[in-house]
Write a protein that holds these residues in place. Structure first.
Motif, short mmCIF file in Angstrom:
data_model
loop_
_atom_site.label_atom_id
_atom_site.label_comp_id
_atom_site.label_asym_id
_atom_site.label_seq_id
_atom_site.Cartn_x
_atom_site.Cartn_y
_atom_site.Cartn_z
N GLY A 165 113.67 5.10 64.39
CA GLY A 165 113.22 3.68 64.97
C GLY A 165 111.85 3.36 64.97
N GLY A 166 111.25 2.21 64.78
CA GLY A 166 109.81 2.08 64.84
C GLY A 166 109.37 1.05 65.94
N GLY A 210 123.94 13.46 63.82
CA GLY A 210 122.50 13.34 63.42
C GLY A 210 121.60 13.52 64.64
N ALA A 211 120.50 13.25 64.07
CA ALA A 211 119.37 13.24 65.22
C ALA A 211 118.57 12.07 65.25
CB ALA A 211 118.34 14.46 64.87
N VAL A 212 117.83 11.61 66.50
CA VAL A 212 116.86 10.61 66.53
C VAL A 212 115.75 10.82 65.98
CG1 VAL A 212 115.86 8.65 67.85
CG2 VAL A 212 118.32 9.42 68.04
N GLY A 213 114.89 10.07 65.02
CA GLY A 213 113.45 10.26 64.82
C GLY A 213 112.85 9.07 65.01
N ALA A 214 111.44 9.06 65.02
CA ALA A 214 110.73 7.72 65.11
C ALA A 214 109.23 7.60 64.41
CB ALA A 214 110.27 7.65 66.79
N ALA A 269 113.66 -1.08 61.93
CA ALA A 269 112.63 -1.58 62.61
C ALA A 269 111.04 -0.72 62.30
CB ALA A 269 112.41 -2.13 64.01
N ILE A 270 111.15 -0.38 60.99
CA ILE A 270 109.97 0.46 60.64
C ILE A 270 109.45 -0.20 59.42
CG2 ILE A 270 109.37 2.72 59.60
CD1 ILE A 270 111.24 4.19 61.28
N SER A 271 108.24 -0.46 59.46
CA SER A 271 107.67 -1.00 58.07
C SER A 271 107.63 -0.30 56.97
CB SER A 271 106.34 -1.71 58.57
OG SER A 271 105.44 -0.88 58.58
N GLY A 272 107.56 0.94 57.00
CA GLY A 272 107.29 1.81 56.01
C GLY A 272 106.03 2.05 55.35
#
Ligand SMILES: Cc1cc2nc3c(=O)[nH]c(=O)nc-3n(C[C@H](O)[C@H](O)[C@H](O)COP(=O)(O)OP(=O)(O)OC[C@H]3O[C@@H](n4cnc5c(N)ncnc54)[C@H](O)[C@@H]3O)c2cc1C
Lengths: 265, 332
Positions: free
Chosen positions: B217-218, B239-243, B275-278
């Motif tokens: 998530g972003g 899985g795992a959560v990242g940010a 919600a990550i712009s990249g």
């Protein structure tokens, strides 16, 4: 407490990737239509310096190296609360690699006189190298701690929290020392109106190679120990397949179905 | 410059094991050494590490140099720079390969300047230039917006390699090689730092580096609570959560799950970017993922340039419905 911070002017690294362009003729990169900025990790280093100054008092001297530096950009650290600005601003300094840049900065730091801490960003947003801080440490014979998220200064030493991939180390280092700063140090403060007014009145000191007793053949491209043979933009093929629907919920369900179909779920 | 010969790989040891990045270094090192018709040397530094030299040889080294000293138990730059200066002086390699990780980020530039060279950090490709026989060092610059190919004007030609960018060889336990021990010659007073504490921030569940599915998530997630819905999806898919960086900087999630240039570089089978712009710096950490799926309210967001599947919409509406549908599909 004398604190030196090395910061540079860069093309805006957070501008949208779609406006990033390389000029093939000069091998130079630009963000089309977006003005340059202070390097973000350099700004974190300024923030770290201001925190130390708040706790211990002292003077913050900022050094920036480049050519035709935009006064508006390089004065931002002063507006944030730094006290003095030294510019190594000359054509001779351009296109230097980490070797020649650290060499020039170390010479300027020597000339400037006494210091307790030298702070740099953990890596610049253009080169993504992270060599300047450790390089200056070797040239000046100082200890160095990289990737700091917190600094507590005591007499003759500093206690530094260093970011690691699974947490952080707490390291005590004798001072004078070089410390490179990571974003975990905390959001850089915005310049205040008063800060901006003060910054306007501070005249930067400008040093050419001769002023820091260094031969022009040792700085900029002339002093390089690495060479850039090619600079290019990687291309991404492939196309995004959008899941659609009359509502967000329907689009979401369609996304799951598409992924199942592609055997990803 | 003429007398430097061979490829050397610094093989980092942690908790009595050689790290995977060391095997990756030996993998590419072997390839380069063969191309040049030269030897591949492994360098191991630590305390009580004698038995690891054979592992380095099994992974492709022709010989191994071991520096074993109690003062080298934990990585400290002053000690390691001194020791490596001595070892590299003795081996005089043409190329020195290290890893771009906690230790390499600190050690490589210090050592380079001590040796009078500049290092190219975070290389994703290494090759020998057919004409000059010099090392072509490709590394991302401008946060990943571009790549540059460097060559060194001095020896040793020093590089660090990005994790997982190079391939390790299958270890061959029958491989033989000479093992040389070198004295550290260190005094405790050489070391101007002291490690007071090592803090490990435990994460529950699968580590992000090991996960086959990462739900990231972003800034647009907006809060720590928001991440609970990402957690739900991660759990369902084991899985795992990242940010991206902003959620870490805002303390919504721990810093250790940041993905990107200055965070973790991962390559899972499936990566959700919600919600990550990249930004190029974020993509540096996840562009090796097999499939990227993006949810973003901005149809023009850069993330869609690298995503395979996407939904344009508000994640607060899209994600719960997506989770529901996934639950249903997994049950059937
Ligand atoms: C040298 C350097 C190193 C860096 N290293 C890293 C790194 O390792 N990792 C990293 O991540 N960043 C890194 N950064 C920062 C990077 O440049 C970006 O600032 C950052 O990645 C932006 O994170 P973001 O996409 O979450 O936020 P933003 O760019 O602000 O994007 C937020 C996105 O969320 C979308 N959105 C908002 N609300 C919603 C909603 N309700 N529903 C759906 N979509 C929504 C918006 O459309 C937008 O696209 C680095 C920067 C520098 C200069």
């Amino acid at each position: 407490m004398n604190i030196i911070v090395c910061v540079k002017q860069v093309i805006d690294p957070e501008a949208p990737p779609s406006i990033f362009k390389i000029d093939a003729a000069t091998n130079k990169a630009e963000m089309r239509g977006v003005p340059p900025v202070i390097d973000p990790y350099g700004e974190f280093a300024i923030e770290a310096a201001l925190k130390v100054k708040e706790a211990k008092g002292g003077k913050i001297t900022v050094i920036s190296l480049g050519a035709k530096l935009s006064r508006e950009v390089v004065k931002k650290p002063l507006a944030m609360g730094a006290d003095e600005l030294i510019l190594l601003d000359d054509e001779a300094y351009i296109d230097g690699d980490s070797w020649s840049t650290a060499t020039a900065l170390a010479a300027a730091i020597r000339k400037n006189g006494e210091y307790d801490l030298i702070l740099c960003g953990r890596e610049a947003s253009d080169t993504n190298a992270g060599q300047t801080g450790p390089g200056i440490a070797e040239i000046l014979g100082l200890p160095c701690v990289t990737l700091a998220r917190k600094i507590d200064v005591a007499d003759g030493s500093a206690r530094v929290e260093r970011v690691t991939s699974d947490g952080y180390d707490v390291i005590e280092v004798s001072t004078p020392a070089i410390i490179t700063i990571s974003n975990e140090i905390g959001e850089p403060r915005y310049p205040t109106i008063k800060g901006i007014m003060t910054a306007k009145k501070i005249e930067p000191v400008i040093w050419k190679p001769a002023d820091i007793s260094i031969d022009a053949s040792k700085v900029g491209a002339a002093g390089n120990r690495t060479r850039v043979n090619k600079l290019f933009q990687p291309v991404y093929e492939g196309k995004c397949e959008f899941a659609e629907g009359d509502s967000a919920e329907e689009a979401a369900a369609n996304l799951a179905l598409k992924m199942r179909e592609a055997k990803i779920l | 410059m003429a007398e430097n010969k061979g490829i050397a790989v610094y093989c980092e040891v942690k908790d009595d094991k050689m790290l995977p990045i060391a095997a990756e270094g030996l993998g590419i090192g072997r390839k380069l050494a063969d191309e040049l018709g030269q030897e591949l040397a492994a360098v191991l530094v630590g305390s009580n590490i004698g038995n690891l030299a054979q592992q380095a040889i099994a992974h492709g080294a022709d010989r191994a140099y071991v520096v074993d000293d109690t003062l080298l138990k934990d990585y400290q730059a002053d000690a390691y720079v001194n020791v490596m200066e001595k070892v590299i002086g003795q081996i005089a390699p043409q190329v020195l390969i290290m890893g771009q990780n906690d230790c390499g980020r600190d050690l490589a530039p210090r050592l380079a300047f001590r040796l009078g060279v500049a290092v190219t950090m975070d290389c994703v490709d290494l090759a020998i230039d057919p004409a000059s026989k010099r090392l072509l060092q490709t590394k991302p610059v401008y946060g990943g917006n571009a790549q540059a190919v460097f060559t060194s004007e001095t020896n040793p030609q020093m590089v660090t390699i990005r994790t997982k960018a190079m391939t390790a060889l299958e270890p061959d336990a029958s491989r033989k090689g000479e093992i040389t021990s070198i004295a550290a010659d260190l005094q405790a007073s050489d070391i101007r730092t002291r490690i007071l504490d090592k803090v490990v921030e435990e994460v529950a569940g699968i580590k992000i580096e090991d996960a086959e599915v990462v739900v990231a998530g972003g800034r647009g997630i907006g809060s720590g609570e928001g991440f609970q819905q990402l957690e739900e999806l991660a759990k369902m898919l084991k899985g795992a959560v990242g940010a991206s960086r902003p959620p870490c900087d805002n303390n919504w999630v721990p810093d250790t799950i940041q993905v990107g240039l200055t965070g973790k570089i991962i390559a899972p089978e499936l990566y959700f970017a919600i919600a990550i712009s990249g930004s190029s710096q974020h993509m540096s950490g996840c562009s090796g993922s097999k499939t990227i799926v993006a949810i973003n309210k901005d149809a023009e967001a850069n993330i869609f340039r690298q995503a395979r599947f996407g939904v344009v919409g508000d994640w607060k509406k899209v994600l719960p419905a997506f989770n529901e549908k996934v639950k249903e599909l997994l049950a059937s």
